[in-house]
Scaffold this motif. Structure first.
Motif, PDB file in Angstrom:
ATOM      1  N   ASN A 192       9.441  18.103 -30.025  1.00 27.77           N
ATOM      2  CA  ASN A 192      10.318  19.137 -31.023  1.00 27.77           C
ATOM      3  C   ASN A 192       9.419  20.228 -31.516  1.00 27.77           C
ATOM      4  O   ASN A 192       9.833  21.402 -31.704  1.00 27.77           O
ATOM      5  CB  ASN A 192      10.814  18.263 -32.167  1.00 27.77           C
ATOM      6  CG  ASN A 192      11.589  18.976 -33.317  1.00 27.77           C
ATOM      7  OD1 ASN A 192      10.858  19.700 -34.144  1.00 27.77           O
ATOM      8  ND2 ASN A 192      12.723  19.169 -32.856  1.00 27.77           N
ATOM      9  N   ALA A 246       7.977  12.270 -29.480  1.00 29.46           N
ATOM     10  CA  ALA A 246       9.444  13.150 -29.817  1.00 29.46           C
ATOM     11  C   ALA A 246       9.104  14.138 -30.642  1.00 29.46           C
ATOM     12  O   ALA A 246       9.773  15.132 -30.824  1.00 29.46           O
ATOM     13  CB  ALA A 246      10.199  12.081 -30.334  1.00 29.46           C
ATOM     14  N   TRP A 247       8.262  13.782 -31.877  1.00 31.24           N
ATOM     15  CA  TRP A 247       7.932  14.993 -32.668  1.00 31.24           C
ATOM     16  C   TRP A 247       7.178  16.274 -32.014  1.00 31.24           C
ATOM     17  O   TRP A 247       7.531  17.445 -32.239  1.00 31.24           O
ATOM     18  CB  TRP A 247       6.755  14.451 -33.750  1.00 31.24           C
ATOM     19  CG  TRP A 247       6.590  15.295 -35.077  1.00 31.24           C
ATOM     20  CD1 TRP A 247       7.448  15.563 -36.218  1.00 31.24           C
ATOM     21  CD2 TRP A 247       5.613  16.411 -34.946  1.00 31.24           C
ATOM     22  NE1 TRP A 247       6.668  16.312 -36.980  1.00 31.24           N
ATOM     23  CE2 TRP A 247       5.729  17.117 -36.214  1.00 31.24           C
ATOM     24  CE3 TRP A 247       4.644  16.748 -34.156  1.00 31.24           C
ATOM     25  CZ2 TRP A 247       4.957  18.137 -36.475  1.00 31.24           C
ATOM     26  CZ3 TRP A 247       3.808  17.884 -34.610  1.00 31.24           C
ATOM     27  CH2 TRP A 247       3.935  18.513 -35.908  1.00 31.24           C
ATOM     28  N   ASP A 291       0.639  10.861 -24.232  1.00 31.69           N
ATOM     29  CA  ASP A 291       1.247   9.512 -24.042  1.00 31.69           C
ATOM     30  C   ASP A 291       0.156   8.597 -23.631  1.00 31.69           C
ATOM     31  O   ASP A 291       0.124   7.391 -23.878  1.00 31.69           O
ATOM     32  CB  ASP A 291       2.429   9.494 -23.112  1.00 31.69           C
ATOM     33  CG  ASP A 291       2.933   8.297 -22.810  1.00 31.69           C
ATOM     34  OD1 ASP A 291       2.832   7.384 -23.692  1.00 31.69           O
ATOM     35  OD2 ASP A 291       3.814   8.038 -21.766  1.00 31.69           O
ATOM     36  N   SER A 322       2.773   7.141 -30.245  1.00 33.62           N
ATOM     37  CA  SER A 322       3.823   6.288 -30.106  1.00 33.62           C
ATOM     38  C   SER A 322       5.069   7.171 -29.518  1.00 33.62           C
ATOM     39  O   SER A 322       5.053   8.529 -29.599  1.00 33.62           O
ATOM     40  CB  SER A 322       4.128   5.884 -31.498  1.00 33.62           C
ATOM     41  OG  SER A 322       4.473   7.055 -32.166  1.00 33.62           O
ATOM     42  N   ASN A 323       6.311   6.585 -29.310  1.00 38.55           N
ATOM     43  CA  ASN A 323       7.059   7.414 -28.907  1.00 38.55           C
ATOM     44  C   ASN A 323       7.786   8.364 -29.981  1.00 38.55           C
ATOM     45  O   ASN A 323       8.232   9.555 -29.579  1.00 38.55           O
ATOM     46  CB  ASN A 323       8.532   6.401 -28.364  1.00 38.55           C
ATOM     47  CG  ASN A 323       8.313   5.681 -27.093  1.00 38.55           C
ATOM     48  OD1 ASN A 323       7.343   6.299 -26.238  1.00 38.55           O
ATOM     49  ND2 ASN A 323       8.810   4.558 -26.950  1.00 38.55           N
ATOM     50  N   ASP A 324       7.946   7.980 -31.152  1.00 35.47           N
ATOM     51  CA  ASP A 324       8.157   8.760 -32.300  1.00 35.47           C
ATOM     52  C   ASP A 324       7.502   9.945 -32.197  1.00 35.47           C
ATOM     53  O   ASP A 324       7.543  11.211 -32.721  1.00 35.47           O
ATOM     54  CB  ASP A 324       8.227   7.973 -33.845  1.00 35.47           C
ATOM     55  CG  ASP A 324       9.062   6.981 -33.637  1.00 35.47           C
ATOM     56  OD1 ASP A 324      10.521   7.212 -32.997  1.00 35.47           O
ATOM     57  OD2 ASP A 324       9.237   6.174 -34.641  1.00 35.47           O
ATOM     58  N   CYS A 325       6.080   9.710 -32.186  1.00 36.52           N
ATOM     59  CA  CYS A 325       4.943  10.997 -31.998  1.00 36.52           C
ATOM     60  C   CYS A 325       5.159  12.006 -31.188  1.00 36.52           C
ATOM     61  O   CYS A 325       5.391  13.185 -31.320  1.00 36.52           O
ATOM     62  CB  CYS A 325       3.451  10.436 -32.205  1.00 36.52           C
ATOM     63  SG  CYS A 325       2.966   9.737 -33.778  1.00 36.52           S
TER      64      CYS A 325
END
Length: 360
Positions: A70, A66-67, A56, A61-64
């Motif tokens: 996961n 989140a990936w 971070d 990015s937030n999408d990265c």
């Protein structure tokens, strides 16, 4: 200062950097001391929450993010032995070893510890860390090293990485200075004193300890091969020597003395005799011709010429490139077609090659 898992970096570039710094200090008649830091199962103790925070802070990015969350979630591990599979065990820490992302993620995780080195120098090869400093006063050197080591330990604790105290050692390099009668101890935050040792890199930088260890290691392997030679085909012998002997013979030509290097040459010849069944009286030139391999000295010199060539092309890290400069020709002659390299200090590892080296 990270040589692990990076293109163009490796053991050679790390050795060039560290040894040049130590030899430069010796050239200046200074003391140089180092702590070789060992971490316990560093890859397995990576905290996922801290790692996501690091990503971070680097601008992912937030999408990265989140990936990656996961990617780390719901991982399990089990053991298979003789056809039996154990029950799954949840993996809540660590980076997946053997994966493509694992080394990069670990480098991101540990990268900022270099800031904690303070006035000392630091170099890493994956999780293996050397912390070292130099100066004209031994007391000042050890005081600075202790302060930097304390900061490093706090940094590792912040990352929840555990120091392996029993394998963390310190060394005083005294090639040009008299050995002190008493050395102040470098201690851990828990109050344990680190042991002063001669590792394979000995305190006088002669490589004697290292070469003796390798000679013993290679001799043991060759003895095993000779005892079982009837079990191997000629092709298998070639493969065994290529995979078990050659990789551990070091690239130390022109660094260690010829007397020490000849000990390795002797075991190298034994390995060739194992492959060729040549008698002990066979001349070494004939041995090389039989297997189509160069001498150990030629192999070493070729390696260093490749390093210098890559340096000229900018295919190595900046720190080796900064250690040599290209000398401008004094006049326009036939020799001006060649490049003369000038070392930055007399102790640098390449000078023994430079007087006979011309890179066209």
């Amino acid at each position: 200062m990270q040589s692990g898992f990076r293109a163009g970096h490796g053991c050679t570039s790390a050795m060039l950097k560290i040894l040049n710094d130590i030899l430069t200090a010796i050239d200046k008649k200074q003391y140089c001391a180092a702590v070789f830091i060992d971490l316990a199962k560093a890859f397995d103790f990576v905290n996922h929450h801290i790692l996501i925070g690091r990503l971070d802070s680097l601008g992912f990015s937030n999408d990265c993010l989140a990936w990656f969350i996961n990617y780390f979630s719901d991982r399990v591990q089990c053991v298979k032995s003789e056809g039996l599979l154990s029950g799954p065990l949840a993996v809540s820490m660590g980076v997946p070893q053997g994966s493509i992302l694992g080394p990069t993620l670990f480098s991101v995780y540990i990268n900022d510890v270099a800031i904690a080195a303070g006035e000392s120098l630091i170099h890493l090869d994956a999780d293996d860390t050397i912390l070292y400093t130099s100066g004209p006063s031994l007391d000042t050197v050890l005081t600075t090293l202790q302060a930097s080591f304390n900061s490093m330990q706090l940094s590792f604790r912040g990352l929840q990485l555990l120091l392996n105290t029993s394998k963390t050692k310190c060394m005083l390099f005294n090639r040009s200075q008299p050995a002190p009668a008493h050395l102040s101890n470098i201690t851990t935050l828990d109050g344990s004193d680190l042991e002063y040792v001669d590792l394979w890199l000995d305190c006088k930088l002669s490589f004697q300890t290292h070469i003796k260890h390798l000679q013993s290691k290679v001799t043991f392997r060759i003895s095993f091969l000779f005892r079982n030679k009837a079990s191997f085909t000629h092709a298998a012998k070639h493969t065994l020597v290529k995979l078990t002997i050659l990789p551990i013979l070091p690239i130390l030509d022109k660094i260690a003395s010829n007397t020490l290097l000849n000990k390795l040459v002797a075991v190298y010849h034994s390995a060739i005799r194992f492959v060729t069944k040549a008698p002990y009286s066979t001349h070494y030139c004939d041995l090389y011709a039989l297997v189509g391999r160069p001498s150990l000295h030629t192999r070493h010199k070729t390696h260093w010429l490749q390093v210098i060539y890559k340096t000229l092309l900018g295919k190595v890290p900046p720190y080796p490139s900064s250690l040599v400069t290209i000398a401008a020709p004094t006049c326009s002659t036939h020799s001006s077609r060649y490049i003369s390299l000038v070392p930055q200090n007399e102790f640098f590892l390449w000078p023994p090659l430079l007087p006979v080296l011309c890179c066209q």
